[in-house]
Write an enzyme that holds these catalytic residues in place. Sequence first.
Site, PDB file in Angstrom:
ATOM      1  N   GLY A   1      -9.763  -6.254   8.785  1.00  8.54           N
ATOM      2  CA  GLY A   1      -8.711  -5.396   9.285  1.00  8.54           C
ATOM      3  C   GLY A   1      -8.316  -5.739  10.700  1.00  8.54           C
ATOM      4  O   GLY A   1      -7.404  -6.534  10.944  1.00  8.54           O
TER       5      GLY A   1
ATOM      6  N   GLN B   1       0.848  -1.190   0.000  1.00  6.06           N
ATOM      7  CA  GLN B   1       0.000   0.000   0.000  1.00  6.06           C
ATOM      8  C   GLN B   1       0.886   1.243   0.000  1.00  6.06           C
ATOM      9  O   GLN B   1       1.677   1.464   0.920  1.00  6.06           O
ATOM     10  CB  GLN B   1      -0.932   0.046   1.209  1.00  6.06           C
ATOM     11  CG  GLN B   1      -1.952   1.182   1.088  1.00  6.06           C
ATOM     12  CD  GLN B   1      -2.763   1.415   2.341  1.00  6.06           C
ATOM     13  OE1 GLN B   1      -2.235   1.872   3.341  1.00  6.06           O
ATOM     14  NE2 GLN B   1      -4.051   1.109   2.285  1.00  6.06           N
TER      15      GLN B   1
ATOM     16  N   TYR C   1      -5.819  10.960   3.829  1.00  2.00           N
ATOM     17  CA  TYR C   1      -4.432  11.192   3.442  1.00  2.00           C
ATOM     18  C   TYR C   1      -4.396  11.886   2.068  1.00  2.00           C
ATOM     19  O   TYR C   1      -5.414  12.332   1.563  1.00  2.00           O
ATOM     20  CB  TYR C   1      -3.657   9.878   3.502  1.00  2.00           C
ATOM     21  CG  TYR C   1      -3.644   9.306   4.906  1.00  2.00           C
ATOM     22  CD1 TYR C   1      -3.055  10.027   5.956  1.00  2.00           C
ATOM     23  CD2 TYR C   1      -4.264   8.104   5.212  1.00  2.00           C
ATOM     24  CE1 TYR C   1      -3.076   9.536   7.261  1.00  2.00           C
ATOM     25  CE2 TYR C   1      -4.288   7.611   6.514  1.00  2.00           C
ATOM     26  CZ  TYR C   1      -3.696   8.329   7.530  1.00  2.00           C
ATOM     27  OH  TYR C   1      -3.715   7.868   8.819  1.00  2.00           O
TER      28      TYR C   1
END
Length: 373
Positions: free
Chosen positions: A326, A98, A181
């Site tokens: 997750g 990522q 982000y």
Amino acid sequence: MSLFTSFELGSTTVSNRIGMSALTRNRSTATVPNAIMLEYYLQRANGGAGLIVTEGTLITRQGTEWPQAPGIWNEEQIAGWKKITDAVHEAGSKMYCQLWHLGRVSHPDAPEQKAAGVPVYAPSAISARGGKFRFLEGHPGYVTPTELPDPAVIIAQFKQAAINAKEAGFDGVELHGANGYLVAQFLDSTCNQRTDQWGGSPENRARFALESLKVLIEVFGRDVSIKINPAGGYNDMGMPLQETIDTFGYLLREVDKMGLSYVTLVRHSDALDPEYEGKKRATPHDVVATFAPILANTPVFVNCGVTPEEAETLVSSNTAAGVFFGFNWATHPDVANRIKAGKPLDNVPNIPHLYGAEGVDPALGYTDYKAFA
């Protein structure tokens, strides 16, 4: 179970539809992947993950938030990641890197940011509210960033990071377009108020994400993906509903023409929705129902709060090609194996050590969770 059927993911094949999503864990050694990170990822490959996505991996020194987050801008980092990808492949899993740039949610006093010798950059000089940099004296919050003069400079850094990721043995790359982000900052009109080709209309605000994906495709071909969370408020994000639908709808219509290996749609989570001045920040809506139909040619993976039972329904109904878990992967090294065996996900989270701490055994809350017998 549909979850345990193999799947053609870009140019490779994954053994099942259960992915491990990116999870910041803050355990590298001065941004270099290390032996305990190898142990962590190998545990989860042995635990049945079809696809593992690395924690957010910094493409450049400029853009750091966590002091021990790993990077992929130098040879030492590439070598560290290569040991991990080799081990994960030997265990039978696939691994994407990522690619991450934090934009305005960096701090100018963070050591790597200072070493970079450049300001904290963002689409516009608009600060995010909140933040707390616990590793800096006084625990400061977010600051007003400097407007990025030429976004093409960062796009070139994404391309170089992809070149490095290929050298490190990754099967593909995921562009981090979620959680407030840099990529998400360009998409969101509350923090992107540029008047040039990179701001204003949904088409212009989506340009940074699309141009970044194009250069990643130049390196990895079909083995490129993007993660987005249109309903997320984390890091002071969120537009009115219609603007959200217009912006992400345009983005995904263009993405669907690009032949990506998958798109991750992150659902709304009230627990992860921050509150500012007494008001929740996000724009709650059904992300999957709203955006999955746009992706007629691109596999969809669903993330955020998915239960094993729901995951099976999502895949068996063809609503999604796969699911990313997750937090469960953070606390269980064997999520997929447990689901297959009908075992509960019942390890107790070690919250105080989730992100590690200076002077504390890094294994605590990281590699010390037990697999079922």
